[in-house]
Design an enzyme around this catalytic site. Structure first.
Site, PDB file in Angstrom:
ATOM      1  N   LYS A  44      46.292  -3.155 -71.200  1.00  0.00           N
ATOM      2  CA  LYS A  44      45.207  -4.132 -71.137  1.00  0.00           C
ATOM      3  C   LYS A  44      44.478  -4.276 -72.472  1.00  0.00           C
ATOM      4  O   LYS A  44      44.031  -5.352 -72.842  1.00  0.00           O
ATOM      5  CB  LYS A  44      44.181  -3.733 -70.074  1.00  0.00           C
ATOM      6  CG  LYS A  44      44.655  -3.864 -68.658  1.00  0.00           C
ATOM      7  CD  LYS A  44      43.495  -3.756 -67.678  1.00  0.00           C
ATOM      8  CE  LYS A  44      42.728  -2.468 -67.816  1.00  0.00           C
ATOM      9  NZ  LYS A  44      41.651  -2.343 -66.813  1.00  0.00           N
ATOM     10  N   ALA A  55      39.455  12.084 -75.515  1.00  0.00           N
ATOM     11  CA  ALA A  55      39.480  13.477 -75.073  1.00  0.00           C
ATOM     12  C   ALA A  55      39.103  14.406 -76.223  1.00  0.00           C
ATOM     13  O   ALA A  55      39.715  14.366 -77.287  1.00  0.00           O
ATOM     14  CB  ALA A  55      40.865  13.841 -74.534  1.00  0.00           C
ATOM     15  N   GLU A 123      37.145  27.240 -72.063  1.00  0.00           N
ATOM     16  CA  GLU A 123      36.348  26.251 -71.354  1.00  0.00           C
ATOM     17  C   GLU A 123      36.108  26.715 -69.925  1.00  0.00           C
ATOM     18  O   GLU A 123      36.611  27.764 -69.500  1.00  0.00           O
ATOM     19  CB  GLU A 123      37.045  24.879 -71.380  1.00  0.00           C
ATOM     20  CG  GLU A 123      37.123  24.285 -72.775  1.00  0.00           C
ATOM     21  CD  GLU A 123      37.743  22.906 -72.805  1.00  0.00           C
ATOM     22  OE1 GLU A 123      37.650  22.260 -73.853  1.00  0.00           O
ATOM     23  OE2 GLU A 123      38.320  22.479 -71.782  1.00  0.00           O
ATOM     24  N   HIS A 233      31.542  15.168 -65.259  1.00  0.00           N
ATOM     25  CA  HIS A 233      31.394  16.098 -66.370  1.00  0.00           C
ATOM     26  C   HIS A 233      29.919  16.483 -66.463  1.00  0.00           C
ATOM     27  O   HIS A 233      29.048  15.605 -66.513  1.00  0.00           O
ATOM     28  CB  HIS A 233      31.854  15.475 -67.683  1.00  0.00           C
ATOM     29  CG  HIS A 233      32.114  16.477 -68.749  1.00  0.00           C
ATOM     30  ND1 HIS A 233      31.095  17.179 -69.377  1.00  0.00           N
ATOM     31  CD2 HIS A 233      33.268  16.934 -69.299  1.00  0.00           C
ATOM     32  CE1 HIS A 233      31.619  18.000 -70.269  1.00  0.00           C
ATOM     33  NE2 HIS A 233      32.938  17.869 -70.243  1.00  0.00           N
ATOM     34  N   ARG A 281      33.604  22.890 -63.324  1.00  0.00           N
ATOM     35  CA  ARG A 281      32.731  21.742 -63.537  1.00  0.00           C
ATOM     36  C   ARG A 281      31.975  21.311 -62.283  1.00  0.00           C
ATOM     37  O   ARG A 281      30.836  20.863 -62.371  1.00  0.00           O
ATOM     38  CB  ARG A 281      33.552  20.566 -64.090  1.00  0.00           C
ATOM     39  CG  ARG A 281      33.975  20.805 -65.523  1.00  0.00           C
ATOM     40  CD  ARG A 281      34.886  19.709 -66.029  1.00  0.00           C
ATOM     41  NE  ARG A 281      35.207  19.937 -67.447  1.00  0.00           N
ATOM     42  CZ  ARG A 281      36.106  19.250 -68.121  1.00  0.00           C
ATOM     43  NH1 ARG A 281      36.780  18.289 -67.517  1.00  0.00           N
ATOM     44  NH2 ARG A 281      36.337  19.516 -69.395  1.00  0.00           N
ATOM     45  N   HIS A 340      33.725  11.404 -64.680  1.00  0.00           N
ATOM     46  CA  HIS A 340      34.610  11.826 -65.761  1.00  0.00           C
ATOM     47  C   HIS A 340      36.086  11.739 -65.414  1.00  0.00           C
ATOM     48  O   HIS A 340      36.878  11.223 -66.196  1.00  0.00           O
ATOM     49  CB  HIS A 340      34.264  13.264 -66.162  1.00  0.00           C
ATOM     50  CG  HIS A 340      35.082  13.817 -67.286  1.00  0.00           C
ATOM     51  ND1 HIS A 340      35.182  13.198 -68.514  1.00  0.00           N
ATOM     52  CD2 HIS A 340      35.860  14.936 -67.368  1.00  0.00           C
ATOM     53  CE1 HIS A 340      35.966  13.910 -69.311  1.00  0.00           C
ATOM     54  NE2 HIS A 340      36.404  14.963 -68.631  1.00  0.00           N
ATOM     55  N   ARG A 375      39.497  19.586 -60.927  1.00  0.00           N
ATOM     56  CA  ARG A 375      40.393  19.860 -62.052  1.00  0.00           C
ATOM     57  C   ARG A 375      39.850  20.961 -62.944  1.00  0.00           C
ATOM     58  O   ARG A 375      38.681  20.948 -63.327  1.00  0.00           O
ATOM     59  CB  ARG A 375      40.595  18.586 -62.875  1.00  0.00           C
ATOM     60  CG  ARG A 375      41.423  18.805 -64.140  1.00  0.00           C
ATOM     61  CD  ARG A 375      41.675  17.515 -64.867  1.00  0.00           C
ATOM     62  NE  ARG A 375      40.478  16.921 -65.435  1.00  0.00           N
ATOM     63  CZ  ARG A 375      39.996  17.202 -66.644  1.00  0.00           C
ATOM     64  NH1 ARG A 375      40.583  18.124 -67.402  1.00  0.00           N
ATOM     65  NH2 ARG A 375      38.913  16.583 -67.095  1.00  0.00           N
TER      66      ARG A 375
END
Length: 523
Positions: A44, A55, A123, A233, A281, A340, A375
């Protein structure tokens, strides 16, 4: 020959159409092309208008020392809230090192430490430092650059309107571009359209993240599942009245020691989870939402003032903060959760196959069983690399030589709600915390959306958002518990009997059929 409508003005033929130009789509296109397929990518936007480009954090991949596949699998499953497919997780995680090696062979350059080895950070939800990164906090941009150098044909500024099928499977795609409506005849289509962040008023996703692939797959008869699990997020740079795509502050900043504090200086996650600010998260976003509700405020703060050499380690974030008049070395950074990542999507096996012959999906648009209800940080780029490669290979093996001719190219007729109305509705009623009354209100408004013929990009995008919002809210209403990214204030506990996914697809009569996904595991 295509059954023409007044809209169709051009036609083309190829072996595989890849819809989307991020990590999954570019990897798939390259894999199929190397195996002799003629591949056309439909995008697109421009070459960098993807979620991959933005990212920051990196790729979660098993480290050569002090780490194991078992450890990475365990961290992924722990974050996934009981809905991960263990076989799929192990298969994808195990393939990570080879996927990264292939990326480096293409020229991708990752940061190194003083010893010359690839540098790794930690993380949320990870038990060790296993996240590799590039340009400090510009990993996605480096991946996009490396994969985009392949030079394969791309139709930019083009939108897929319908997946065309017959009784035997995929026959092509109806596409809108500057020439008007056209049909690309092809025996294989791979969806790599990214996420659905534009369902909400604030998101880390680019403007094109309008759930196109989910709507396309749903209309074609494929299954979609786990849409209720939208990951917010926790640390997105806050600005009063800020709308649209908002810059995130990578989780890696907390991995290097930054702390979440409220307006009074108190820890936001203290006593909430053993990993504190590096909890998964969903845990951190809920903790922030709870603290904001208690204080009647709209943001908390990330304190990175004590971190040395912040600008060198995080140059992209430093520049984003400077644009907002902030200096991480001296200022508290105002943050709040924003939409997110979609943990669910089009149901596929671990090779990207859907239930429709010739239709594949990879990346954020797909539901492979890797993410479950939440995730694990930096598993997204990993999945895009692994599943993109596998789906491209599967398409080449299974659809090369299949002769097709699309027969029906009429534009889709879909429900469509004004985007501003939809975003306000979803932000109010289907955000970090939900309840039955709010979901019912959202469902009623979405259900009353009128249908219209979609003949251009804005209409297609708004319709895709409306179709996806309906499915998301319906799944959230059905899941009368709290699990992973899905938090119900009226059902705050998780129930073992509901530890399964909710799949939706269109039946032969056009009505929604609800099932448990069948395409999971190492098929």
């Amino acid at each position: 020959m295509t059954t023409r409508t007044s809209a169709v003005v051009w036609e083309d033929h190829t072996d595989l159409v890849v819809i989307g130009g991020g990590v999954a789509g570019l990897t798939a296109a390259r894999a199929a092309s190397r195996r002799g397929m003629r591949v056309l990518t439909v995008s697109k936007g421009g070459p960098t208008d993807t979620s991959t480009q933005y990212a920051q954090g990196g790729i979660a991949v098993v480290a050569p020392q002090g780490d194991t596949v078992d450890a990475h699998v365990a961290d992924t499953v722990a974050a996934g809230g009981g809905l991960c497919d263990d076989d799929a997780v192990r298969s994808i995680v195990s393939a990570g090192p080879d996927a990264v090696a292939a990326l480096r062979d293409l020229g991708a350059v990752f940061d190194t430490g003083r010893d010359g080895d690839v540098a790794r950070t930690r993380e949320g939800g990870h038990s060790i430092r296993r996240i590799i990164h590039a340009g400090g906090d510009a990993t996605g941009a480096e991946i996009q650059r490396a994969l985009g150098a392949a030079g394969l044909p791309v139709l930019f500024g083009a939108a897929a309107a319908r997946i065309l099928t017959d009784h035997a499977g995929v026959t092509g795609v109806l596409v809108f571009d500057e020439r008007g409506a056209g049909v690309v005849h092809a025996p294989a289509v791979l969806l790599a359209t990214g996420g659905l962040g534009q369902l909400y008023a604030c998101s880390t996703n680019p403007p094109g993240a309008t759930a196109d692939g989910i709507a396309l797959a749903f209309a074609a008869g494929a299954g979609i599942a786990d849409l209720e699990f939208v990951q917010f997020h926790p640390t997105v740079l806050f600005a009063s009245g800020g709308m649209g795509r908002r810059p995130l502050i990578s989780e890696a900043v907390r991995g290097e020691g930054a702390r979440l504090v409220d307006s009074r200086g108190g820890s936001v996650t203290g006593g909430v989870h053993p990993l504190g600010d590096l909890a998964p998260r969903d845990v951190v976003s809920r903790a922030i939402a709870r603290r904001l509700a208690d204080l009647g405020e709209d943001h908390v703060f990330l304190d990175a003032r004590h971190l040395g050499d912040f600008a060198r380690r995080f140059p992209t974030i430093t520049a984003l903060c400077a644009d907002a008049g902030l200096d991480p070395a001296h200022d508290l950074l105002p943050v709040a959760p924003a939409a997110h990542y979609s943990c669910g999507g089009v149901v596929t096996d671990i090779h990207g196959r859907t239930r429709i012959p010739g239709l594949y999906a990879a990346g954020e648009v797909a539901r492979t069983g890797l993410h479950g209800a939440n995730r694990l940080a930096s598993n997204s780029l990993l999945e895009g690399l692994v599943l993109g490669e596998r789906a491209g290979i599967a398409a080449a093996v299974e659809r090369t030589g299949v002769r097709v001719e699309a027969a029906d190219a009429s534009p889709p007729v879909l429900p469509r709600l004004d985007r501003d109305v939809l975003q306000r509705l979803m932000t109010r009623h289907a955000s970090v915390v939900r309840d039955a009354d709010g979901l019912a209100a959202a469902s009623a408004t979405l259900g009353a959306a009128p249908s219209s013929t979609c003949i251009d990009l804005p209409l297609l995008e708004d319709a895709a958002l409306t179709v996806t919002a309906r499915a998301l809210v319906a799944a959230a209403e059905r899941r009368t518990e709290s699990r992973g990214c899905h938090t119900r204030s009226d059902h705050p506990e998780s129930h073992p009997g509901r530890a399964h996914s909710i799949e939706m697809r269109l039946g032969p009569d056009g009505r929604t059929v609800v099932t448990t996904p069948q395409l999971t595991g190492a098929n």
